[in-house]
Design a protein around this motif. Structure first.
Motif, short mmCIF file in Angstrom:
data_model
loop_
_atom_site.label_atom_id
_atom_site.label_comp_id
_atom_site.label_asym_id
_atom_site.label_seq_id
_atom_site.Cartn_x
_atom_site.Cartn_y
_atom_site.Cartn_z
N ALA A 353 -83.74 -56.22 -38.34
CA ALA A 353 -84.38 -56.74 -37.12
C ALA A 353 -84.63 -58.23 -37.23
O ALA A 353 -84.43 -58.98 -36.27
CB ALA A 353 -85.69 -56.00 -36.87
N HIS A 354 -85.04 -58.71 -38.42
CA HIS A 354 -85.30 -60.13 -38.60
C HIS A 354 -84.02 -60.94 -38.80
O HIS A 354 -84.06 -62.17 -38.79
CB HIS A 354 -86.25 -60.35 -39.78
CG HIS A 354 -87.68 -60.02 -39.46
ND1 HIS A 354 -88.12 -58.71 -39.31
CD2 HIS A 354 -88.76 -60.81 -39.22
CE1 HIS A 354 -89.41 -58.72 -39.01
NE2 HIS A 354 -89.82 -59.97 -38.95
N ALA A 355 -82.89 -60.24 -38.97
CA ALA A 355 -81.59 -60.91 -38.98
C ALA A 355 -80.91 -60.78 -37.63
O ALA A 355 -79.73 -61.11 -37.48
CB ALA A 355 -80.70 -60.32 -40.08
N ALA A 356 -81.65 -60.27 -36.63
CA ALA A 356 -81.18 -60.13 -35.23
C ALA A 356 -80.07 -59.10 -35.09
O ALA A 356 -79.13 -59.29 -34.33
CB ALA A 356 -80.73 -61.48 -34.69
N PHE A 357 -80.21 -57.97 -35.81
CA PHE A 357 -79.25 -56.87 -35.68
C PHE A 357 -79.93 -55.67 -35.03
O PHE A 357 -81.15 -55.50 -35.13
CB PHE A 357 -78.72 -56.46 -37.06
CG PHE A 357 -77.70 -57.39 -37.62
CD1 PHE A 357 -76.35 -57.20 -37.36
CD2 PHE A 357 -78.07 -58.47 -38.41
CE1 PHE A 357 -75.40 -58.06 -37.89
CE2 PHE A 357 -77.14 -59.34 -38.93
CZ PHE A 357 -75.79 -59.14 -38.67
N PRO A 358 -79.15 -54.80 -34.37
CA PRO A 358 -79.71 -53.53 -33.91
C PRO A 358 -80.08 -52.66 -35.12
O PRO A 358 -79.65 -52.93 -36.25
CB PRO A 358 -78.55 -52.89 -33.12
CG PRO A 358 -77.56 -53.98 -32.90
CD PRO A 358 -77.73 -54.94 -34.02
N VAL A 359 -80.86 -51.62 -34.89
CA VAL A 359 -81.20 -50.65 -35.93
C VAL A 359 -80.89 -49.26 -35.39
O VAL A 359 -80.88 -49.03 -34.19
CB VAL A 359 -82.69 -50.75 -36.34
CG1 VAL A 359 -82.95 -52.07 -37.02
CG2 VAL A 359 -83.61 -50.59 -35.14
N LEU A 360 -80.63 -48.32 -36.31
CA LEU A 360 -80.24 -46.98 -35.88
C LEU A 360 -81.47 -46.13 -35.60
O LEU A 360 -81.87 -45.28 -36.40
CB LEU A 360 -79.33 -46.34 -36.94
CG LEU A 360 -78.04 -47.10 -37.24
CD1 LEU A 360 -77.11 -46.26 -38.09
CD2 LEU A 360 -77.34 -47.56 -35.98
N CYS A 361 -82.07 -46.38 -34.45
CA CYS A 361 -83.24 -45.64 -33.97
C CYS A 361 -83.05 -45.39 -32.48
O CYS A 361 -82.20 -45.99 -31.83
CB CYS A 361 -84.52 -46.46 -34.14
SG CYS A 361 -85.01 -46.81 -35.82
N HIS A 362 -83.88 -44.49 -31.95
CA HIS A 362 -83.95 -44.36 -30.50
C HIS A 362 -84.89 -45.41 -29.92
O HIS A 362 -84.72 -45.86 -28.79
CB HIS A 362 -84.42 -42.96 -30.10
CG HIS A 362 -83.38 -41.92 -30.33
ND1 HIS A 362 -83.60 -40.57 -30.16
CD2 HIS A 362 -82.07 -42.01 -30.71
CE1 HIS A 362 -82.51 -39.89 -30.42
NE2 HIS A 362 -81.56 -40.75 -30.76
N LYS A 363 -85.89 -45.81 -30.72
CA LYS A 363 -86.83 -46.85 -30.31
C LYS A 363 -87.39 -47.50 -31.56
O LYS A 363 -87.72 -46.81 -32.53
CB LYS A 363 -87.96 -46.24 -29.46
CG LYS A 363 -88.94 -47.26 -28.90
CD LYS A 363 -89.98 -46.57 -28.01
CE LYS A 363 -90.95 -47.57 -27.40
NZ LYS A 363 -91.97 -46.89 -26.56
#
Length: 770
Positions: A353-363
């Motif tokens: 998140a702090h590298a500006a990437f998506p994460v594999l979550c629903h939220k």
């Protein structure tokens, strides 16, 4: 410093492995390199800007948008060379053209108000249209200078062809005339000059020049005097052609230099766009989302989180949550139970998140941190004479000194590696200190003393990862609010440790346990049972929702199929009615011709007209019954008569002294008949034939390839295919040129471009159909 941080991330949370997985979705090398070199940053505005790009790219992908960056490549080196007044090769020039083609495609695809951030990015790029036109007017797509690039070059190529033809004619005459003196009745080429292989004794018989001796010594390569002038002319023309090509490349290189700033800027912008779409493709493929970074408090929420490096079929999704009052998440449980995976998943998502990437979550909602610290794994160092525990304490000391309320800290097995009592006491003291600084701590532990401390502290959420004592295998299900047992005795028993030893160990454990710890264990067991019941209840609700969704999807499928059958039926009915109308018209034409003829011929024709309705049932609004003796009028004829016989739905009517079989529906009195839809079973193919999305023309002649291409495109249009790939290979470029020329003439082709590096490059063409 940066490299140390990168090494720490890679060792603690496999950061580089995840970046490698993401980078596989990039279109060209610049974006891939940027992703592989990414690191968490602590500038919230910069992070948010990159996340906004990725968010719009995900929306674009989910809406079915098409962004092809085929042709995009790293042009930094040729642009740098041109800026230094170096002459670029034709291959380098065409690579710049392909890059500008990708820029043009990006500007066209991202031209609207639905994706404002990406649109502003794309439209800020200078397409350098004049440079594109200049390059493609002189360089073909294979990277060779066109023979007609300039009038002078065209003239020289024509002269070269004419001279070679003249030399071929002379050589044929020479071979025919002097075959007896030649070793082979054919010409060959030595150093670019046409020569013949002459017997040794006749090497001086033709004048000219000797270019060498055969390996056997029995023959010589001789350029007869009659060949010399043409060979010289060919050599001269080839030198002049190469000089003209270099002049053309130099001229184009100067244009590249003039556009160097625009090209460099476009490369940076296109890289940003490709990075955003790389992130989006990864997130869509693995069901991820854009994280939200907030600065209002320390609460954290990761819904349905899964680690990207675990097999999709085996990974267990969990939801992790901390409220603002909880500074520490403490995870306990047996070895190999999944504690470290949980720690790594949370730590990885914070770093991504702090590298500006998506994460594999629903939220995903995460605090914005300004520093990160990790202590996972064995950091012992022979070089610095540090044991595992020494290294562990050294890192903890550094973390305690540097951390603050904006720090994220990941600690695996805190206090481990020394005397259990001292280690547990040290762990509690460190946690107390870090909690007092309002840092966010994610930690794991085996120590009962540490778990007891966590249970009694409102700032700590004690959790566990479920372990099945019957199978002695972890389920990897995260259970908040419940600490996990170590299951050491269960595992030891499974490995056949003496039962007497286990009994003694159990006795000693019970002797040493405090009453509060026993009560705590009972409470945790009860809490765990409640959570399992809640989980079963939630599963039942989820199953009910799934069944409801499946029923809804089934209903939609049935409605769609019904609509298809209705449409098919209507089409068949219309065709049948048109056919009947044509037959009726033909019969009426005959009737008009028979107007003065005999009445029985007219009646026969009218009977034929009546038979046209044999497949169409007629229904009345109010059906009336007829009986023998009724006097009726025959619809469509100026005839009337008496019913003398009725069989099923057909009556025999005596009219004008003749018996005539007529359907009851044609008799009056009755309401006007209405045509009822016949029951037609529309034929629906159970399995639609699969249409190939690519056509391979390699190995075909140009005429064969173009014929196959035209037929294939016609079939693709009929099948409503929107995008296909034509494989023509590189070769001489003749087939590719012919394909592109043919595509320009195709009315059903919307646009076409060279395929991307992963789709065949210049050896294939992507075609978008209307």
């Amino acid at each position: 410093m940066e490299q140390n941080f990168r090494n720490e991330l890679n060792q603690a949370i496999d950061f580089s492995s995840v970046l490698t997985q993401i980078s596989a979705f990039s279109s060209f090398s610049c974006a891939k390199e940027k992703i592989l070199n990414a690191l968490p940053v602590f500038d919230k505005l910069e992070i948010q800007e990159q996340l906004n790009y990725a968010k719009e790219a995900i929306q674009f992908e989910q809406a079915g948008g098409l962004l092809s960056l085929s042709g995009a490549n790293d042009i930094s080196l040729p642009v740098s060379k041109a800026s230094k007044q170096m002459t670029l090769t034709s291959k380098e020039l065409i690579s710049i053209y392909h890059f500008l083609t990708a820029v043009k495609q990006a500007k066209q695809s991202l031209d609207g108000s639905d994706y404002p951030e990406l649109t502003n990015l794309a439209q800020s790029m200078d397409g350098c249209t004049r440079l594109m036109d200049s390059i493609i007017s002189k360089i073909d797509l294979t990277g060779s200078v066109k023979e007609d690039a300039t009038p002078a070059l065209k003239s020289m190529h024509k002269a070269l062809v004419d001279t070679r033809l003249a030399l071929q004619s002379k050589s044929r005459q020479f071979l025919k005339k002097n075959s007896s003196k030649l070793m082979e009745n054919m010409t060959t080429t030595v150093s670019g000059r046409v020569v013949v292989l002459v017997r040794a004794q006749d090497k001086n018989a033709f004048g000219g020049m000797i270019h060498g001796q055969s390996s056997s010594g029995l023959a010589y390569y001789v350029e007869p005097s009659s060949f010399v002038a043409d060979n010289n002319e060919i050599s001269s023309l080839m030198i002049r052609i190469e000089e003209e090509k270099k002049r053309i490349c130099k001229e184009l290189s100067m244009q590249v230099k003039k556009n160097a700033l625009s090209l460099t800027s476009a490369l940076e912008t296109l890289t940003v766009i490709d990075v955003a779409f790389t992130k989006a493709k990864w997130a869509v493929r693995y069901d991820g989302c854009i994280p939200s970074l907030q600065s209002r408090d320390h609460s954290m929420y990761l819904e349905h989180a899964k680690h990207p490096l675990i097999d999709e079929k085996k990974v267990v999704c969990n939801t992790y949550e901390l409220n603002d009052k909880q500074a520490c998440l403490m995870i306990s449980g047996p070895n190999m139970g999944g504690k470290t995976v949980t720690l790594k998943t949370i730590g990885l998502f914070v770093a991504l998140a702090h590298a500006a990437f998506p994460v594999l979550c629903h939220k995903a909602i995460l605090p914005f941190y300004q520093s990160m610290y990790f202590d996972i794994g064995d950091h012992q160092s022979i070089e610095n004479n540090l044991s595992t525990f020494s290294s562990h304490i050294s890192r903890l000391s550094h973390i305690c000194q540097k951390s603050d309320e904006n720090s994220f800290i990941l600690l695996d097995e805190i206090g481990n590696g020394t005397d259990p009592l001292e280690g547990a006491s040290l762990a509690v003291a460190i946690l107390e200190y870090l909690i007092s600084k309002r840092s966010t701590i994610i930690t794991s532990t085996h120590y009962s003393q540490v778990k007891t401390y966590g249970k009694a502290n409102d700032s700590v959420l004690v959790s566990s990862v479920e372990f099945n004592p019957e199978t002695l295998k972890p389920t990897y299900k995260y259970i908040p609010g419940v600490s996990g047992a170590s299951y050491a005795f269960h595992i030891a028993r499974e490995y056949n440790l003496e039962e007497s030893i286990l009994e003694r160990a159990d006795f000693l454990k019970n002797e040493n346990e405090k009453q509060t710890e026993k009560e705590l264990e009972k409470l945790e067991k009860l809490q765990n049972d409640v959570l399992k019941q809640k989980e079963r209840f939630n599963q039942l609700i989820e199953d009910a929702h799934r069944v409801q969704k499946e029923a809804y999807e089934k209903e939609k499928e049935i409605e769609k199929r019904k609509a298809q059958l209705d449409a098919s039926y209507q089409e068949q009915l219309n065709e049948m009615l048109e056919k009947k109308k044509a037959e009726a018209k033909a019969i009426l034409t005959v009737l008009r011709k028979e107007k003065t003829g005999k009445q029985h011929k007219q009646i026969e024709k009218m009977h034929e007209l009546d038979l046209l309705n044999e497949h169409v049932e007629e229904v009345e609004d109010d059906k009336k019954e007829f009986k023998v003796g009724d006097y009726v009028k025959i619809t469509g004829l100026n005839s009337h008569g008496e019913i003398v016989d009725i069989r099923r739905n057909e009556a025999t009517v005596l009219t004008n002294g003749m018996k005539m079989k007529v359907k009851i529906s044609k008799l009056e009195p009755m309401h006007k008949p209405q045509i009822k839809k016949a029951t037609y079973k529309a034929h629906v193919e159970s399995v639609s034939s699969r249409f190939p999305l690519e056509l391979n023309l390699i190995g075909m002649r140009v005429e064969e390839g173009i014929a196959a291409l035209d037929k294939y495109l016609d079939q693709a249009v009929v099948k409503h295919i929107k995008q296909v790939r034509i494989i023509h290979g590189m070769g001489t470029g003749a087939l590719r040129t012919a394909v592109w020329k043919d595509l320009k003439k195709q009315p059903n082709v919307s646009k076409f471009n060279s395929a991307g590096p992963s789709e065949g490059g210049l050896g294939a063409t992507i075609v978008i159909l209307k």
